[in-house]
Motif scaffolding. Structure first.
Motif, mmCIF file in Angstrom:
data_model
loop_
_atom_site.group_PDB
_atom_site.id
_atom_site.type_symbol
_atom_site.label_atom_id
_atom_site.label_comp_id
_atom_site.label_asym_id
_atom_site.label_seq_id
_atom_site.Cartn_x
_atom_site.Cartn_y
_atom_site.Cartn_z
ATOM 1 N N ASP A 99 -1.329 -4.651 -5.438
ATOM 2 C CA ASP A 99 -0.299 -4.007 -4.055
ATOM 3 C C ASP A 99 0.087 -2.562 -4.572
ATOM 4 O O ASP A 99 -0.083 -1.695 -3.611
ATOM 5 N N LEU A 100 0.504 -2.417 -5.719
ATOM 6 C CA LEU A 100 1.019 -1.268 -5.973
ATOM 7 C C LEU A 100 0.052 -0.045 -5.811
ATOM 8 O O LEU A 100 0.389 1.083 -5.240
ATOM 9 N N TYR A 101 -1.100 -0.388 -6.349
ATOM 10 C CA TYR A 101 -1.835 0.826 -6.382
ATOM 11 C C TYR A 101 -2.362 0.889 -4.781
ATOM 12 O O TYR A 101 -2.875 2.107 -4.531
ATOM 13 N N ALA A 102 -2.588 -0.087 -3.998
ATOM 14 C CA ALA A 102 -2.792 -0.123 -2.600
ATOM 15 C C ALA A 102 -1.686 0.947 -1.924
ATOM 16 O O ALA A 102 -2.173 1.771 -1.075
ATOM 17 N N TYR A 103 -0.645 0.763 -2.354
ATOM 18 C CA TYR A 103 0.610 1.695 -1.507
ATOM 19 C C TYR A 103 0.280 2.989 -1.749
ATOM 20 O O TYR A 103 0.468 3.910 -0.882
ATOM 21 N N ILE A 104 0.016 3.208 -3.053
ATOM 22 C CA ILE A 104 0.002 4.733 -3.591
ATOM 23 C C ILE A 104 -1.287 5.197 -2.939
ATOM 24 O O ILE A 104 -1.434 6.555 -2.376
ATOM 25 N N PHE A 105 -2.455 4.526 -3.034
ATOM 26 C CA PHE A 105 -3.487 5.135 -2.555
ATOM 27 C C PHE A 105 -3.405 5.169 -0.881
ATOM 28 O O PHE A 105 -3.837 6.356 -0.344
ATOM 29 N N SER A 106 -2.710 4.429 -0.290
ATOM 30 C CA SER A 106 -2.756 4.447 1.190
ATOM 31 C C SER A 106 -1.449 5.491 1.629
ATOM 32 O O SER A 106 -1.696 6.158 2.834
ATOM 33 N N VAL A 132 2.543 1.648 5.482
ATOM 34 C CA VAL A 132 2.620 0.322 5.689
ATOM 35 C C VAL A 132 1.254 -0.435 6.252
ATOM 36 O O VAL A 132 0.668 -1.386 5.633
ATOM 37 N N VAL A 133 0.658 0.009 7.252
ATOM 38 C CA VAL A 133 -0.210 -0.575 7.890
ATOM 39 C C VAL A 133 -1.529 -0.321 7.022
ATOM 40 O O VAL A 133 -2.355 -1.546 6.723
ATOM 41 N N LEU A 134 -2.058 0.834 6.192
ATOM 42 C CA LEU A 134 -2.840 1.090 5.289
ATOM 43 C C LEU A 134 -2.687 0.344 4.114
ATOM 44 O O LEU A 134 -3.629 -0.524 3.583
ATOM 45 N N GLY A 135 -1.573 0.337 3.572
ATOM 46 C CA GLY A 135 -1.402 -0.204 2.414
ATOM 47 C C GLY A 135 -1.351 -1.790 2.298
ATOM 48 O O GLY A 135 -1.853 -2.152 1.347
ATOM 49 N N TYR A 136 -0.906 -2.148 3.473
ATOM 50 C CA TYR A 136 -1.045 -3.874 3.546
ATOM 51 C C TYR A 136 -2.512 -4.292 3.900
ATOM 52 O O TYR A 136 -2.817 -5.479 3.433
#
Length: 230
Positions: free
Chosen positions: A33-40, A129-133
């Motif tokens: 999740d953390l990496y997804a939020y940073i990348f997004s 939020v949309v891209l990260g989640y």
């Protein structure tokens, strides 16, 4: 006198080890999740400006959003997004979407209380939020399939059949997302019949521990308490 067949390189698992493995799988989801939020965040900046963002710009944004990400992780944890059993239920997608919406609200409140100079985070926040989640959900689907699949599943041998091992067997059978697969049962007291569990190989002698582990490529063994000194 202890049976010499028990002296083999396969570790005999206890419940603390199983708990640790469960926590490790939860950590895989959390850091994903953390990496997804940073990348997004990088993706959000790209879509907003339609140009490649500089590392300096991305770094400043990560610093500004880092506390918000911590709030999102806490929000995820409170709402059960790291519960592997809940992840297998049909209601999980709804729970996940509601948690994402709450994270958006938390982000809005956070940046209202702690505004960031020279940054208008509303658009970035919504995209983040949309891209990260969305990326986080994709990561969940892939990682849970890998952890529950035959390739990465931890192969177990039960030594002894008790109410506790029966309960564990039921849990692992109904929740493959936990990543365990029972491949054999050593039942010296003959409490089981082959017809009871046709999908598992059942042996009736402690002398078969080593052959069973070798034959089924077992990773760990769970030994019933009353047999540990036999």
């Amino acid at each position: 006198m202890a049976d010499s067949s028990i002296n083999h390189p396969i570790p005999f698992i206890n419940y603390r080890i199983m708990r640790f493995l469960y926590r490790a799988k939860q950590a895989v989801l959390l850091f994903g999740d953390l990496y997804a939020y940073i990348f997004s965040l990088w993706l959000a900046l790209f879509f907003r400006t339609l140009s490649w963002p500089s590392m300096e710009k991305v770094g400043s944004l990560i610093a500004a959003f880092s506390l918000a990400y911590i709030l999102w992780i806490i929000n995820n944890y409170i709402n059960g997004l790291y519960d592997l059993e809940l992840a297998a239920k049909r209601t999980y997608a709804k729970r996940y979407t509601e948690t994402a919406a709450l994270s958006l609200l938390l982000g809005m409140v956070f940046f209202y209380i702690f505004p960031v100079k020279d940054i208008a985070p509303k658009t970035l926040l919504a995209l983040n939020v949309v891209l990260g989640y969305s990326i986080g959900m994709l990561w969940r689907v892939l990682s849970l399939r890998l952890m529950s699949g035959k390739t990465l599943a931890i192969r177990l041998v039960f030594v002894g059949w008790t109410a506790e091992t029966a309960e564990l067997y039921s849990i692992f059978s109904h929740h493959p997302e936990k990543g365990y697969k029972v491949v054999a049962i050593i039942d010296p007291e003959r409490r089981l019949k082959s017809s009871d569990l046709p999908e598992v190989h059942i042996y009736n002698s402690l002398q078969t521990i080593r052959p069973a582990i070798s034959t089924h490529n077992a990773d760990l063994a769970i030994v019933a308490t009353h047999l540990r000194n036999d």
